[in-house]
Motif scaffolding. Sequence first.
Motif: not given
Length: 242
Positions: A112-128
């Motif tokens: 998750x940390x790697x994905x958030x860093x590499x995808x950047x702020x244009x991707x919304x993140x939701x945790x269920x």
Amino acid sequence: MARIGIIGSAGRMGQALRDAIAQGGHDYAGGVDRDGDPAALAAQSDVLVDFSAPGALESNCEAAIAVGVPMVVGTTGLEERHHWLIDAAALSIPILQTGNTSLGVTLLAHLVREAAQRLGPDWDIEIVETHHRMKVDAPSGTALLLGEAAACGRGERLGDVEQRARDGITGAREPGAIGFASLRGGTVAGDHAVHFLTDHERLTLTHMAENRAIFARGAVRAAQWLLGRAPGRYTMPEVLDL
């Protein structure tokens, strides 16, 4: 082989821990619960595993410090003041605190940390997250752990970007927010999904726990890993060398 003591031994997690201790070839040093004496247990243990309650953390840390035994803290529902207690204990003993001792979840948080860093702020993140009907805290400690991983990947503090509830006319989603949703019912041991969403594209990273044994095995592995470490605050990713 280690003598492992359990704080919070009477519940279902306590039984799972006893089974994992035996399967790992270790000795069960005993257990305590609400009315027990953690100091006496610490004196006869090589390492403690705490799955009790936030209100008991201070006395449990004091017991571990008094005899210099390491401690794994898997208790969820911790507040900022509890983390201060853990930081203070880490000056005297090796202590590992985590919202989830599953090795699979530990690897998921890394992804998750790697994905958030590499995808950047244009991707919304939701945790269920979904848990059994008896769980008393929400979001789960694991969901918060995953949220912290996502925020870390973006170089942010989770407290600055989290959205824990939506109800009524909330308006558009805030850019950069990390959202949480909690479901409760049945006997679900713990399901977590981290959704990355952008225009016309979605990525979901998921972990499903089928049995509490996975948390017990991870906690025992962490307890064994702590033996012989210098005083300090440690994490599950270090156990997996991530």
